[in-house]
Design a protein around this motif. Structure first.
Motif, PDB file in Angstrom:
ATOM      1  N   TRP A 113     -32.473   5.864 -90.047  1.00 42.21           N
ATOM      2  CA  TRP A 113     -32.697   5.796 -88.607  1.00 42.21           C
ATOM      3  C   TRP A 113     -32.700   7.191 -87.996  1.00 42.21           C
ATOM      4  O   TRP A 113     -33.556   7.514 -87.177  1.00 42.21           O
ATOM      5  CB  TRP A 113     -31.619   4.928 -87.956  1.00 42.21           C
ATOM      6  N   MET A 114     -31.739   8.033 -88.419  1.00 42.90           N
ATOM      7  CA  MET A 114     -31.681   9.388 -87.874  1.00 42.90           C
ATOM      8  C   MET A 114     -32.873  10.228 -88.327  1.00 42.90           C
ATOM      9  O   MET A 114     -33.377  11.048 -87.571  1.00 42.90           O
ATOM     10  CB  MET A 114     -30.371  10.065 -88.277  1.00 42.90           C
ATOM     11  N   ASP A 115     -33.316  10.029 -89.565  1.00 40.56           N
ATOM     12  CA  ASP A 115     -34.484  10.772 -90.052  1.00 40.56           C
ATOM     13  C   ASP A 115     -35.765  10.360 -89.345  1.00 40.56           C
ATOM     14  O   ASP A 115     -36.673  11.165 -89.174  1.00 40.56           O
ATOM     15  CB  ASP A 115     -34.650  10.585 -91.561  1.00 40.56           C
ATOM     16  N   LYS A 153     -19.980  20.275 -94.416  1.00 42.05           N
ATOM     17  CA  LYS A 153     -20.639  19.637 -95.552  1.00 42.05           C
ATOM     18  C   LYS A 153     -19.911  18.376 -96.002  1.00 42.05           C
ATOM     19  O   LYS A 153     -20.445  17.582 -96.752  1.00 42.05           O
ATOM     20  CB  LYS A 153     -20.753  20.609 -96.729  1.00 42.05           C
ATOM     21  N   LEU A 154     -18.691  18.175 -95.546  1.00 39.18           N
ATOM     22  CA  LEU A 154     -17.990  16.932 -95.852  1.00 39.18           C
ATOM     23  C   LEU A 154     -18.542  15.763 -95.049  1.00 39.18           C
ATOM     24  O   LEU A 154     -18.340  14.609 -95.405  1.00 39.18           O
ATOM     25  CB  LEU A 154     -16.489  17.082 -95.584  1.00 39.18           C
ATOM     26  N   ASN A 155     -19.235  16.074 -93.970  1.00 42.04           N
ATOM     27  CA  ASN A 155     -19.849  15.036 -93.154  1.00 42.04           C
ATOM     28  C   ASN A 155     -21.009  14.428 -93.941  1.00 42.04           C
ATOM     29  O   ASN A 155     -21.954  15.129 -94.307  1.00 42.04           O
ATOM     30  CB  ASN A 155     -20.347  15.653 -91.838  1.00 42.04           C
ATOM     31  N   PRO A 156     -20.981  13.118 -94.208  1.00 43.50           N
ATOM     32  CA  PRO A 156     -22.062  12.517 -94.999  1.00 43.50           C
ATOM     33  C   PRO A 156     -23.405  12.511 -94.274  1.00 43.50           C
ATOM     34  O   PRO A 156     -24.435  12.344 -94.897  1.00 43.50           O
ATOM     35  CB  PRO A 156     -21.568  11.096 -95.261  1.00 43.50           C
ATOM     36  N   LEU A 157     -23.410  12.724 -92.968  1.00 45.45           N
ATOM     37  CA  LEU A 157     -24.652  12.738 -92.198  1.00 45.45           C
ATOM     38  C   LEU A 157     -25.020  14.143 -91.743  1.00 45.45           C
ATOM     39  O   LEU A 157     -25.828  14.317 -90.831  1.00 45.45           O
ATOM     40  CB  LEU A 157     -24.519  11.815 -90.980  1.00 45.45           C
ATOM     41  N   TYR A 158     -24.444  15.154 -92.364  1.00 45.37           N
ATOM     42  CA  TYR A 158     -24.653  16.542 -91.954  1.00 45.37           C
ATOM     43  C   TYR A 158     -26.127  16.925 -91.968  1.00 45.37           C
ATOM     44  O   TYR A 158     -26.650  17.471 -90.997  1.00 45.37           O
ATOM     45  CB  TYR A 158     -23.852  17.472 -92.861  1.00 45.37           C
ATOM     46  N   LEU A 188     -32.062  16.567 -87.036  1.00 43.29           N
ATOM     47  CA  LEU A 188     -32.323  16.064 -85.692  1.00 43.29           C
ATOM     48  C   LEU A 188     -32.289  17.197 -84.672  1.00 43.29           C
ATOM     49  O   LEU A 188     -33.139  17.273 -83.787  1.00 43.29           O
ATOM     50  CB  LEU A 188     -31.286  14.995 -85.332  1.00 43.29           C
ATOM     51  N   ARG A 189     -31.342  18.113 -84.811  1.00 47.25           N
ATOM     52  CA  ARG A 189     -31.271  19.271 -83.906  1.00 47.25           C
ATOM     53  C   ARG A 189     -32.512  20.145 -84.068  1.00 47.25           C
ATOM     54  O   ARG A 189     -33.076  20.631 -83.096  1.00 47.25           O
ATOM     55  CB  ARG A 189     -30.010  20.081 -84.179  1.00 47.25           C
ATOM     56  N   PHE A 190     -32.937  20.329 -85.307  1.00 45.16           N
ATOM     57  CA  PHE A 190     -34.126  21.137 -85.567  1.00 45.16           C
ATOM     58  C   PHE A 190     -35.368  20.510 -84.931  1.00 45.16           C
ATOM     59  O   PHE A 190     -36.189  21.206 -84.334  1.00 45.16           O
ATOM     60  CB  PHE A 190     -34.313  21.306 -87.075  1.00 45.16           C
TER      61      PHE A 190
END
Length: 124
Positions: free
Chosen positions: A49-51, A93-98, A104-106
């Motif tokens: 969804w985020m991609d 990098k511990l964030n699984p959605l990093y 998304l910011r890019f």
């Protein structure tokens, strides 16, 4: 299983490609089902969804660029009504959605620069 009357020898004679005139055996036994298990990925729908999220609004793009930091922030507590919901460690990098969040910011920065013609130096 029906076997065709055409063998490799007959087909190779009729073809313009030169194939050596030898018998070729083909194993037609049914393949065993793959026993490999699919990995358990509970966040896969959220990642997809985020991609696939399209940034098509300048307000949304500004909000995303302000909310998502350009660099890994120091640790912080996420609070709601003065109660700590969760703690973010300084290692992003511990964030699984990093990767999805950074992507998304890019995309938001690219929308602001390309479509809106804005200077994004303030967000970098």
């Amino acid at each position: 299983m029906n076997v065709s009357e055409y063998t490799v020898r007959n087909i190779s004679l009729a073809s313009w490609v030169s194939i050596p005139q030898q018998e070729v055996t083909v194993n037609t036994a049914p393949k065993a089902k793959a026993t490999a298990k699919k990995p358990f990925e509970p966040l896969k729908p959220l990642r997809q969804w985020m991609d696939n999220l399209q940034v098509r609004d300048a307000k949304l793009a500004h909000r995303l660029c302000k909310m998502i930091p350009a660099q890994c922030p120091f640790e912080r507590d996420i609070k709601l009504f003065s109660k700590v919901l969760f703690h973010i460690p300084p290692m992003c990098k511990l964030n699984p959605l990093y990767d999805e969040v950074v992507g998304l910011r890019f995309r938001a920065l690219c929308y602001l620069a390309d479509e809106c013609g804005e200077d994004i130096a303030a967000y970098c």
